[in-house]
Write a protein that holds these residues in place. Structure first.
Motif, mmCIF file in Angstrom:
data_model
loop_
_atom_site.group_PDB
_atom_site.id
_atom_site.type_symbol
_atom_site.label_atom_id
_atom_site.label_comp_id
_atom_site.label_asym_id
_atom_site.label_seq_id
_atom_site.Cartn_x
_atom_site.Cartn_y
_atom_site.Cartn_z
ATOM 1 N N LEU A 150 28.642 97.913 27.678
ATOM 2 C CA LEU A 150 28.261 96.915 28.645
ATOM 3 C C LEU A 150 27.462 95.493 28.327
ATOM 4 O O LEU A 150 28.237 94.452 28.600
ATOM 5 C CB LEU A 150 27.337 97.588 29.679
ATOM 6 C CG LEU A 150 27.915 98.501 30.832
ATOM 7 C CD1 LEU A 150 26.855 99.010 31.525
ATOM 8 C CD2 LEU A 150 29.074 97.913 31.238
ATOM 9 N N SER A 151 26.628 95.734 27.244
ATOM 10 C CA SER A 151 26.074 94.493 26.644
ATOM 11 C C SER A 151 26.959 93.774 26.005
ATOM 12 O O SER A 151 26.757 92.346 26.156
ATOM 13 C CB SER A 151 24.604 94.831 26.026
ATOM 14 O OG SER A 151 23.723 95.518 26.790
ATOM 15 N N ALA A 152 27.705 94.263 25.235
ATOM 16 C CA ALA A 152 28.602 93.413 24.399
ATOM 17 C C ALA A 152 29.746 92.716 25.261
ATOM 18 O O ALA A 152 30.158 91.673 24.691
ATOM 19 C CB ALA A 152 29.425 94.264 23.370
ATOM 20 N N LYS A 153 29.878 92.957 26.361
ATOM 21 C CA LYS A 153 30.887 92.560 27.381
ATOM 22 C C LYS A 153 30.113 91.268 28.260
ATOM 23 O O LYS A 153 30.835 90.610 29.232
ATOM 24 C CB LYS A 153 31.624 93.551 28.291
ATOM 25 C CG LYS A 153 32.367 94.541 27.540
ATOM 26 C CD LYS A 153 32.636 95.447 28.540
ATOM 27 C CE LYS A 153 33.606 96.673 27.777
ATOM 28 N NZ LYS A 153 34.161 97.781 28.833
ATOM 29 N N GLY A 154 28.825 91.278 27.933
ATOM 30 C CA GLY A 154 28.258 90.144 28.724
ATOM 31 C C GLY A 154 27.226 89.064 27.997
ATOM 32 O O GLY A 154 26.662 88.202 28.793
ATOM 33 N N SER A 297 25.292 84.269 28.867
ATOM 34 C CA SER A 297 26.307 83.832 28.112
ATOM 35 C C SER A 297 26.510 82.360 28.629
ATOM 36 O O SER A 297 26.194 81.818 29.893
ATOM 37 C CB SER A 297 27.587 84.400 28.135
ATOM 38 O OG SER A 297 28.152 84.569 29.467
ATOM 39 N N MET A 298 27.072 81.387 27.894
ATOM 40 C CA MET A 298 27.493 79.944 28.143
ATOM 41 C C MET A 298 28.806 79.391 27.870
ATOM 42 O O MET A 298 29.241 79.774 26.546
ATOM 43 C CB MET A 298 26.418 79.132 27.750
ATOM 44 C CG MET A 298 24.725 79.104 28.595
ATOM 45 S SD MET A 298 24.901 78.917 30.162
ATOM 46 C CE MET A 298 23.879 77.058 30.038
ATOM 47 N N VAL A 321 32.693 85.396 36.725
ATOM 48 C CA VAL A 321 32.182 86.243 37.667
ATOM 49 C C VAL A 321 32.251 87.644 37.094
ATOM 50 O O VAL A 321 31.228 88.497 37.124
ATOM 51 C CB VAL A 321 33.122 86.455 38.928
ATOM 52 C CG1 VAL A 321 32.927 87.682 39.770
ATOM 53 C CG2 VAL A 321 33.064 85.042 39.697
ATOM 54 N N LYS A 322 33.146 88.029 36.373
ATOM 55 C CA LYS A 322 33.166 89.285 35.582
ATOM 56 C C LYS A 322 31.955 89.562 34.999
ATOM 57 O O LYS A 322 31.301 90.590 34.715
ATOM 58 C CB LYS A 322 34.510 89.540 34.780
ATOM 59 C CG LYS A 322 34.470 90.628 34.117
ATOM 60 C CD LYS A 322 35.774 90.914 33.293
ATOM 61 C CE LYS A 322 36.040 92.189 32.474
ATOM 62 N NZ LYS A 322 37.241 92.266 31.629
ATOM 63 N N CYS A 325 28.785 89.828 36.738
ATOM 64 C CA CYS A 325 28.607 91.192 37.321
ATOM 65 C C CYS A 325 28.310 92.159 36.418
ATOM 66 O O CYS A 325 27.388 93.089 36.592
ATOM 67 C CB CYS A 325 30.015 91.626 37.966
ATOM 68 S SG CYS A 325 30.055 90.767 39.498
ATOM 69 N N ILE A 326 28.680 92.134 35.159
ATOM 70 C CA ILE A 326 28.279 93.063 33.988
ATOM 71 C C ILE A 326 26.999 92.951 33.696
ATOM 72 O O ILE A 326 26.054 94.025 33.490
ATOM 73 C CB ILE A 326 29.204 92.651 32.690
ATOM 74 C CG1 ILE A 326 30.367 93.440 33.002
ATOM 75 C CG2 ILE A 326 28.728 93.874 31.593
ATOM 76 C CD1 ILE A 326 31.581 92.995 31.941
ATOM 77 N N THR A 327 26.317 91.856 33.553
ATOM 78 C CA THR A 327 25.040 91.657 33.148
ATOM 79 C C THR A 327 23.903 91.956 33.984
ATOM 80 O O THR A 327 23.024 92.501 33.934
ATOM 81 C CB THR A 327 24.816 90.048 32.913
ATOM 82 O OG1 THR A 327 25.636 89.604 31.828
ATOM 83 C CG2 THR A 327 23.299 89.739 32.356
#
Length: 400
Positions: A150-154, A297-298, A321-322, A325-327
């Motif tokens: 999850l963290s890698a995706k946010g 992230s930016m 948005v995605k 939501c993950i974060t």
């Protein structure tokens, strides 16, 4: 924050920044930002990066690196502040939260399990403050901090960059920095009005230190008893070798020779495993659910000129948005309390049978009750109550 590469999220390259923010405590009683620099991080070779860290170079303002002020346009100033909050995400989550509570507490715990037998008084004193820590960290590594997790995706920095922030912080961590009273003096905020984290943490620290003093002096009546305890010394040595990687500049002791040294060491361990984690974990959702206050992230690089930021560019810089939501899912997960929580000072598993330690435990609990009452009375007069270090809300251990 300097020098870390970024990753792609949702097919779009993310961006990174190592901002500087000047804060001013004004006559109205508020700490406010008055100048922000958001120079884009440049990737450097390892030798150049090492030199940068050793020299502690600050950023250099220039035509493509302006210093933003409250008098600038609304959107310029808002985006500059958002970049500071972005950096705070990594400072808070990677350093203050994960490294300085979860991972250090795990090292304390594992060294205890390997070196202190169950009949040892230090084992009995520490074991309530290690409950679920290894388990929750294992779950975190398996679900949140793994590649593809999850963290890698946010996060703009991905798992590798997130770990890099921790590695850099660990290389500078010192024993003195974990001694709470030093922290406020070192940062020059020992007299700052309205600093409730300082006030409450010191109250809890003092109650904990008094409890530890009573327990330690009962079992270690003299310095020779401390120095002559081989199991205690093995515990301390393993923490130095495995947690601090044998780094002498950390100032972590490799042995303890006196009763006061042991009292300080044990107080640091228990505070780190309980109140310190509560202070950095409990309020995460309240202060981060509004994503622009804590973006992970930016999507656009830092501004290089004034007057160009609009509502559209501001929104396009924030995470999509995605990613948002993950974060938020991660932070919501980190904020959930266990169903069988055990507040600080409540030890349902009986380890001490002697009368003196049991009296000390009860006195500790009473002191914590007094602190809780004082915090709740103060909070009645605050527009935004600060309750994260109310002892009834502090878990004995890092269990979430």
């Amino acid at each position: 924050m300097e020098g870390f590469p970024t990753v792609e999220l949702s097919g779009r390259k993310q961006h990174h920044c190592a901002p500087l923010c000047l804060l001013h405590f004004g006559p109205e009683g508020k700490m406010m930002p008055i100048a922000i620099q958001v120079q884009k991080c440049k990737l450097r070779c390892s030798a150049e990066l090492t030199e940068l860290l050793l020299r502690r170079l600050s950023q250099t303002p220039g035509p493509d690196c302006p210093i933003f002020l409250p008098s600038d346009s609304e959107w310029d100033w808002l985006l500059a502040k958002t970049w500071v909050r972005y950096a705070e995400f990594y400072s808070h989550e990677a350093i203050a939260h994960l490294l300085e509570t979860h991972l250090i507490a795990e090292a304390f715990c594992l060294a205890m399990l390997r070196n202190l037998p169950m009949c040892h008084p230090l084992y009995k004193l520490l074991i309530p403050h290690t409950r679920y820590t290894v388990q929750i960290n294992s779950i975190g590594r398996a679900v949140l901090l793994n590649e593809g997790g999850l963290s890698a995706k946010g996060m703009s920095l991905g798992v590798e960059g997130f770990a890099g922030v921790m590695v850099r912080a660990l290389s500078e961590l010192t024993y003195d920095s974990l001694y709470l009273p030093n922290d406020f003096v070192d940062r020059g905020v020992q007299d700052l009005p309205g600093y409730y984290y300082r006030d409450d943490s010191l109250a809890v620290w003092n109650a904990l230190e008094r409890y530890v003093t009573e327990m330690i002096t009962y079992y270690y009546p003299c310095d020779a008893a401390v120095e002559g305890d081989p199991e205690l010394q093995s515990w301390v040595q393993e923490i130095f070798k495995e947690c601090l990687l044998g780094r002498e500049s950390s100032g972590f002791p490799t042995c303890l020779r006196t009763v006061p040294e042991l009292i300080r060491y044990v107080t640091i361990v228990i505070y780190t495993c309980s109140a310190k984690h509560a202070a950095v974990n409990t309020g995460q959702m309240e202060f981060t659910a509004w994503m622009p206050n804590f973006p992970a992230s930016m999507r656009n690089p830092p501004m290089q000129a004034k007057g160009l930021t609009t509502l559209e560019t501001f929104m396009d810089t924030l995470p999509d948005v995605k990613t948002t939501c993950i974060t938020l899912l991660v932070l919501w997960t980190l904020s959930r309390e266990p169903d069988d929580r055990r507040p600080l000072g409540h030890f349902p598993d009986i380890h001490f049978v002697e009368e003196a330690p049991r009296r000390s435990i009860e006195a500790f609990r009473q002191r914590l009750n007094q602190i809780s009452h004082a915090i709740r009375q103060r909070n009645k007069c605050l527009p935004i109550p600060y309750y994260y270090l109310d002892p009834v809300l502090i878990e004995n251990s890092i269990s979430i």
